[in-house]
Design an enzyme around this catalytic site. Structure first.
Site, short mmCIF file in Angstrom:
data_model
loop_
_atom_site.label_atom_id
_atom_site.label_comp_id
_atom_site.label_asym_id
_atom_site.label_seq_id
_atom_site.Cartn_x
_atom_site.Cartn_y
_atom_site.Cartn_z
N LEU D 54 5.55 -10.61 15.00
CA LEU D 54 5.57 -10.56 14.13
C LEU D 54 5.46 -9.82 12.99
O LEU D 54 4.14 -10.70 13.14
CB LEU D 54 6.30 -11.82 13.91
CG LEU D 54 7.52 -11.93 14.63
CD1 LEU D 54 7.91 -13.63 14.98
CD2 LEU D 54 8.66 -12.44 14.26
N PRO D 55 5.62 -9.32 11.64
CA PRO D 55 5.07 -8.70 10.83
C PRO D 55 3.95 -9.56 10.02
O PRO D 55 3.06 -9.56 9.47
CB PRO D 55 6.03 -8.26 9.92
CG PRO D 55 7.15 -8.59 10.61
CD PRO D 55 7.19 -9.36 11.30
N THR D 85 -0.08 -11.05 13.44
CA THR D 85 -1.51 -10.88 13.04
C THR D 85 -0.94 -11.41 11.57
O THR D 85 0.05 -11.32 10.54
CB THR D 85 -2.45 -9.81 12.83
OG1 THR D 85 -2.83 -9.34 14.08
CG2 THR D 85 -3.39 -9.58 11.08
N LYS D 160 -9.56 -11.19 14.91
CA LYS D 160 -8.76 -10.82 14.75
C LYS D 160 -9.13 -10.35 12.97
O LYS D 160 -9.80 -8.59 12.81
CB LYS D 160 -7.36 -11.22 15.26
CG LYS D 160 -6.83 -9.30 14.15
CD LYS D 160 -6.88 -8.41 14.97
CE LYS D 160 -6.00 -7.18 14.72
NZ LYS D 160 -3.98 -6.96 14.31
N LYS D 235 -2.90 -5.53 4.22
CA LYS D 235 -2.58 -6.68 4.47
C LYS D 235 -3.71 -7.79 5.60
O LYS D 235 -4.22 -8.83 5.19
CB LYS D 235 -1.29 -6.29 5.54
CG LYS D 235 -0.52 -8.10 6.19
CD LYS D 235 0.06 -8.18 7.46
CE LYS D 235 -0.08 -8.61 8.23
NZ LYS D 235 0.71 -8.94 9.52
#
Lengths: 287, 287, 287, 287
Positions: D54-55, D85, D160, D235
């Site tokens: 998912l975003p 992420t 990450k 982001k």
């Protein structure tokens, strides 16, 4: 802060019912004529005018929405004023929840510090409905000398964190410029005088100069004790950065200032006044 | 700038002998009653009071030390005033060379811009010997309304670049805070009002606000035309950074401000007033 | 550095005539079979192959252009190699002056540190005329294992300061990321492993990790002693910033890295290896 | 991404039941042999192995905790793998909620991009209980070639965002150094060569150089199209900054990099590959 604010209300003849985790703060209120409650819920069940003053967003959420929180007993028509400095998005959330209980939530963070709270000289920056504003002013005027309506709910917090972001940037910049001037052989008092009659002036350079001996009342003259601690400034800058990230708004200097106050906290300046930035930037004798 | 300054001297009854690379500037001076010289050397051979106004450090070095430069003909007892904004180290070098000719060199950069030069309203920040200061004031008062003695030679430049470093930092910070406030739903006028009555105020927020419609006389109300260009601010910030590097003085925000003005110059804001930082930081319609 | 380089030339059978302000360095050279000169001028009068290794731009200018400097006696056809890390603009100036004497000046800064100088393992980054390059390689190969031609005069310095700017940025960034990972509960060794198999890897993460216990040979395992001192890194970053300012090239992270190393020097890390950035960024026990 | 991952599972013989807001994505899955569900809840009621992609953090919270979310129907013993992420704190929250349902939640963000998802070449960085790890590896190996266990839940996200913070810092730094080298007259290819044999090298300089003509496969050779967009990098840097703020960890370069990518998004680079930082920092023809 909250204790001083409550005492000012008591002095003006208000009845106050208070709740605080600190037994010391509660004792002070009771000695001053206030009543004690055992939870935010108990306060909310007994009065329709509430003022909260808390350290951070999670505390506000807990006090309003937790078990025994304000919303568990709040009465329709209540005025809920939160004077904490928190994320404006949390203020908006609380206001939306208040609406479902028929109550009015307003954010009203303060500027002025502990001494101003004591003296009833706080400035309140208020966000929330026009309709509830008059009632808020009447109440807040007992604790502060300035009450400014900033717009819809959340704008009080917005004004506060924008203002404090400026303040932090000015103080670091002034510290840099003063250190540089001194290194280049200039008298810091003279440099301050030139700046203050020119385009580089700010509240910091005129009222709160970080170099000792320039503004008599500034914390720089008392070893940076008292005043507004670097850790508190770091917290406010963190709120500004969170708001900037969520609105995708570039704030390069605000962000750099945040990093510098974080570094200062890591280096032992956390409880020093935020004008101690000038020391952090200077060469330390590390021998 | 230099042309306006010379015209003010002529108006006050001074004889002026001038040299400028620009034939247009020379024509203006001659029409106003001045004489023309064919080189700095010729000027220095005919007068013992010289004022130089040049774009950067290398130009100053050339005009003073070059072939046909001032030092090739300067008379003992001359007063040499340099109003350029340059590296204070170069001012000190020029002063040391002047000493070998029995002349007095003073740095006297200005604040106020082209309009103030025209109106004789400049502020001069003067560095140099106390002994020569009175003569300098007498001369400079014909071109400006404030003359401040900042200390030894080089301190005029120091005051100027420290002040302008503050100004740049304030303007970018104010632009960030205003953009952030607007993104969070606050009226920029109201935000300016709150800041100006609080601890976040600065000359920029009171007199030169970057958001249109807040300070009537500010360049933000005329599409950021006129005023003090971003390229000139980048130049002054470069001088501050050079001075900071050579004195090993940390200036994290001054350095960040320098980078931002450089980026602005690269993105087409070089000739816009430096308050256009607010536009650079906003979202552009790039479709 | 220079002393080790000279000794390697002597070992390879070269005759060496040396000049150094340090009597200790001179003594070492003489013991190793070299001759001593009383000035750079004396050296230049006796050989047509010169190598200079100096701490900064002003030293280079003094040694080449001063009274008793190299240019006062240099012979036509000489090869002048400067292995100092300095402003590339100064290298270009020296080369232009060398031309007027019929000599060839090349900039050839090194990477590799004192140990590599001792072992003859330096890398030379050489700027200057193609025509003189072969002669330079022959000479430099006795002191280093890699000689790279970077282009016209000044490009050796350019390559060096660009590379070191990257190195500084990588080291600070890696320190930040490692501190953050640890704060979030991650094992730093595992984090390094993930980075090194992914897109975040760099020479710093693979060969010189700032967190102890990850790369055995790194200074982080010997209390950040030895290695490349933070003050030297600050100096190289200052050269990069000067070059960036004079070419109006934005370098926001290079500039921020410069400020951080300056702050570190002010806080007692000047002689620690530059990987001690990780300590500077961590919370210190200040009680 | 999710669609490619599901197709790889189908190719390996797995039965897949999928839910996506995009009807196009759903159509692709069905054509490839998958089944469609009408909500996350329906998926969770029919399988004990779930993968979400998912975003952002709020989407993950909605899909797990919302009405019709996974937790409304999840079966005891389920393995819930989230490859989004997101903020590691949200991963920890989801894991705690999963525990109350007797399910195992693991965070497993990916590196490698859309092409790697298509080719089954993703790298998974996995956080979560050792006990569930083997089952996770078996499943994830069908979609990627590397699966790394990073520690407790949240450490996959931590790895990450730390890695991507490094990547962003390297790319901006490399862009600055390359622009500076070019301005100083150096061939960018030669500069890259020198860096890559020296201490300034990174994955970015070796595999993904932002200057065209140096690394053939890099987006810089196709007008910065494709690759990893600047908005996505902004982001990820925002996630790093949020984590740094909540842990009070100074990240001066990470924070500056975040600001630069935000500025780039505001200036029209949002969809360009993140290596277009080199263009953003260069002088633009604005005539």
């Amino acid at each position: 802060m909250g204790s001083h604010m409550a005492q000012n209300l008591l002095k003006k003849g208000y009845q106050v019912i208070a709740y605080d985790l600190s037994t010391e703060a509660m004792k002070t209120i009771i000695e001053a004529g206030g009543q004690s409650a055992s939870s935010p819920a108990e306060v909310a069940s007994q009065t329709k005018q509430l003022v909260t003053m808390l350290p951070s967003s999670p505390h506000v959420m807990e006090v309003y929405t937790g078990t025994d929180g304000i919303f568990s007993t709040v009465q329709a028509g209540s005025l809920l004023i939160d004077s904490s400095t928190i994320d404006p998005a949390v203020s908006k959330d609380m206001a939306a929840l208040a609406d479902t209980h028929g109550a009015n939530f307003m954010d009203a963070p303060v500027s002025g510090g502990v001494q101003a709270a004591k003296d009833g000289n706080l400035t309140f920056m208020v966000g929330g409905r026009e309709a509830a504003y008059e009632e808020a002013v009447t109440l807040l005027s007992n604790m502060g000398k300035n009450v400014v309506h900033c717009g819809e709910v959340g704008t009080g917090e917005t004004a506060k964190i924008c203002n404090n972001m400026m303040l932090a940037i000015h103080m670091i910049g002034l510290s840099e410029a003063t250190n540089l001037g001194v290194k280049l052989g200039m008298d810091p008092k003279l440099l301050a005088k030139v700046m203050n009659m020119s385009t580089g002036r700010s509240w910091s350079s005129e009222m709160y100069h970080p170099y000792p001996g320039i503004v008599e009342t500034a914390p720089s003259n008392r070893n940076y004790e008292g005043g507004f601690g670097s850790a508190l400034m770091a917290k406010d800058l963190g709120l500004a950065q969170n708001a900037a990230t969520s609105t995708k708004c570039p704030t390069p200097l605000g962000s750099a200032a945040h990093q510098i106050y974080r570094l200062m906290c890591n280096s032992g300046y956390d409880k020093k006044d935020f004008s101690s930035a000038i020391l952090f930037l200077q060469e330390k004798d590390t021998k």
